[in-house]
Design a protein around this motif. Structure first.
Motif, PDB file in Angstrom:
ATOM      1  N   UNK A 101     -13.100  -3.521 -10.359  1.00  0.00           N
ATOM      2  CA  UNK A 101     -12.959  -2.217  -9.727  1.00  0.00           C
ATOM      3  C   UNK A 101     -13.209  -2.312  -8.219  1.00  0.00           C
ATOM      4  N   UNK A 102     -14.092  -3.230  -7.821  1.00  0.00           N
ATOM      5  CA  UNK A 102     -14.291  -3.484  -6.392  1.00  0.00           C
ATOM      6  C   UNK A 102     -12.996  -4.029  -5.790  1.00  0.00           C
ATOM      7  N   UNK A 103     -12.336  -4.930  -6.506  1.00  0.00           N
ATOM      8  CA  UNK A 103     -11.065  -5.476  -6.034  1.00  0.00           C
ATOM      9  C   UNK A 103     -10.019  -4.371  -5.902  1.00  0.00           C
ATOM     10  N   UNK A 104      -9.991  -3.452  -6.857  1.00  0.00           N
ATOM     11  CA  UNK A 104      -9.055  -2.324  -6.784  1.00  0.00           C
ATOM     12  C   UNK A 104      -9.337  -1.481  -5.543  1.00  0.00           C
ATOM     13  N   UNK A 105     -10.600  -1.249  -5.235  1.00  0.00           N
ATOM     14  CA  UNK A 105     -10.933  -0.476  -4.032  1.00  0.00           C
ATOM     15  C   UNK A 105     -10.515  -1.215  -2.762  1.00  0.00           C
ATOM     16  N   UNK A 106     -10.605  -2.529  -2.759  1.00  0.00           N
ATOM     17  CA  UNK A 106     -10.147  -3.282  -1.581  1.00  0.00           C
ATOM     18  C   UNK A 106      -8.634  -3.141  -1.407  1.00  0.00           C
ATOM     19  N   UNK A 107      -7.897  -3.188  -2.518  1.00  0.00           N
ATOM     20  CA  UNK A 107      -6.447  -2.981  -2.437  1.00  0.00           C
ATOM     21  C   UNK A 107      -6.127  -1.567  -1.953  1.00  0.00           C
ATOM     22  N   UNK A 108      -6.854  -0.590  -2.462  1.00  0.00           N
ATOM     23  CA  UNK A 108      -6.636   0.801  -2.049  1.00  0.00           C
ATOM     24  C   UNK A 108      -6.997   0.997  -0.579  1.00  0.00           C
ATOM     25  N   UNK A 109      -8.005   0.292  -0.093  1.00  0.00           N
ATOM     26  CA  UNK A 109      -8.386   0.402   1.317  1.00  0.00           C
ATOM     27  C   UNK A 109      -7.257  -0.084   2.216  1.00  0.00           C
ATOM     28  N   UNK A 110      -6.640  -1.193   1.858  1.00  0.00           N
ATOM     29  CA  UNK A 110      -5.522  -1.699   2.649  1.00  0.00           C
ATOM     30  C   UNK A 110      -4.343  -0.745   2.669  1.00  0.00           C
ATOM     31  N   UNK A 111      -4.068  -0.133   1.526  1.00  0.00           N
ATOM     32  CA  UNK A 111      -2.946   0.802   1.448  1.00  0.00           C
ATOM     33  C   UNK A 111      -3.263   2.104   2.176  1.00  0.00           C
ATOM     34  N   UNK A 112      -4.509   2.578   2.084  1.00  0.00           N
ATOM     35  CA  UNK A 112      -4.899   3.820   2.755  1.00  0.00           C
ATOM     36  C   UNK A 112      -4.931   3.644   4.271  1.00  0.00           C
ATOM     37  N   UNK A 113      -5.099   2.438   4.736  1.00  0.00           N
ATOM     38  CA  UNK A 113      -5.188   2.178   6.167  1.00  0.00           C
ATOM     39  C   UNK A 113      -3.839   2.303   6.864  1.00  0.00           C
ATOM     40  N   UNK A 117     -12.605   2.898   5.059  1.00  0.00           N
ATOM     41  CA  UNK A 117     -14.052   2.656   5.097  1.00  0.00           C
ATOM     42  C   UNK A 117     -14.714   3.155   3.811  1.00  0.00           C
ATOM     43  N   UNK A 118     -14.295   4.307   3.314  1.00  0.00           N
ATOM     44  CA  UNK A 118     -14.834   4.816   2.048  1.00  0.00           C
ATOM     45  C   UNK A 118     -14.543   3.879   0.891  1.00  0.00           C
ATOM     46  N   UNK A 119     -13.324   3.333   0.857  1.00  0.00           N
ATOM     47  CA  UNK A 119     -12.988   2.375  -0.204  1.00  0.00           C
ATOM     48  C   UNK A 119     -13.801   1.088  -0.052  1.00  0.00           C
ATOM     49  N   UNK A 120     -14.028   0.646   1.169  1.00  0.00           N
ATOM     50  CA  UNK A 120     -14.827  -0.569   1.391  1.00  0.00           C
ATOM     51  C   UNK A 120     -16.269  -0.368   0.937  1.00  0.00           C
ATOM     52  N   UNK A 121     -16.830   0.795   1.228  1.00  0.00           N
ATOM     53  CA  UNK A 121     -18.202   1.082   0.791  1.00  0.00           C
ATOM     54  C   UNK A 121     -18.279   1.121  -0.731  1.00  0.00           C
ATOM     55  N   UNK A 122     -17.293   1.752  -1.368  1.00  0.00           N
ATOM     56  CA  UNK A 122     -17.261   1.785  -2.830  1.00  0.00           C
ATOM     57  C   UNK A 122     -17.109   0.375  -3.395  1.00  0.00           C
TER      58      UNK A 122
END
Length: 140
Positions: A111-123, A93-98
């Motif tokens: 950088x938004x795309x990078x945060x979306x990739x990180x959100x999937x991995x953090x999940x 959720x934090x990565x999605x908000x960022x």
């Protein structure tokens, strides 16, 4: 790594990626020290590596590179459920908000795309590893 991925990674590091990765590494260290967090320490460390260099890397199932192991079977699934309940959903959720904040500007889109990739991995990180985008070699 392509020159564009290198440039984006360097900008990412300067604009906060290094601090976020250090946070993941500290979290992994605390997980190891706590002993009960050891099964999740590797996932936190991998999240730190991915947060350090998100461009030019992609998460893939670990069994695609190395075959079956304890993290890719039923215990890995159970570990991911525990991770999801206690950490994964709010980290994602934090990565999605960022990502939403960065997607407002054209410059922030990569950088938004990078945060979306990180959100999937953090999940759901257990049983996954990082590979170069061409999938021929492992990042770490």
């Amino acid at each position: 790594m392509s020159p564009m991925a290198l440039i984006l990674n360097l900008i990412w590091l300067v604009l906060g990626g290094a601090f976020a990765a250090i946070g993941w590494f500290i979290a992994a260290l605390f997980m190891v020290i706590s002993i009960i967090g050891i099964p999740w320490a590797r996932a936190a460390f991998d999240n730190g590596i991915y947060t350090l260099w998100p461009f030019g890397a992609k998460p893939i199932a670990r069994d695609r590179l190395y075959g079956e192991d304890i993290g890719t079977g039923p215990l890995g699934f159970l570990g991911n459920i525990i991770w999801f309940i206690f950490a994964g959903w709010w980290l994602a959720l934090g990565h999605l908000i960022a990502a939403l904040g960065l997607a407002i500007t054209i410059i922030g889109l990569p950088f938004a795309w990078a945060h979306l990739k990180l959100a999937g991995f953090a999940l759901w990180p257990i049983g996954r590893t990082l590979a170069h985008s061409d999938l021929r070699r492992r990042v770490f």
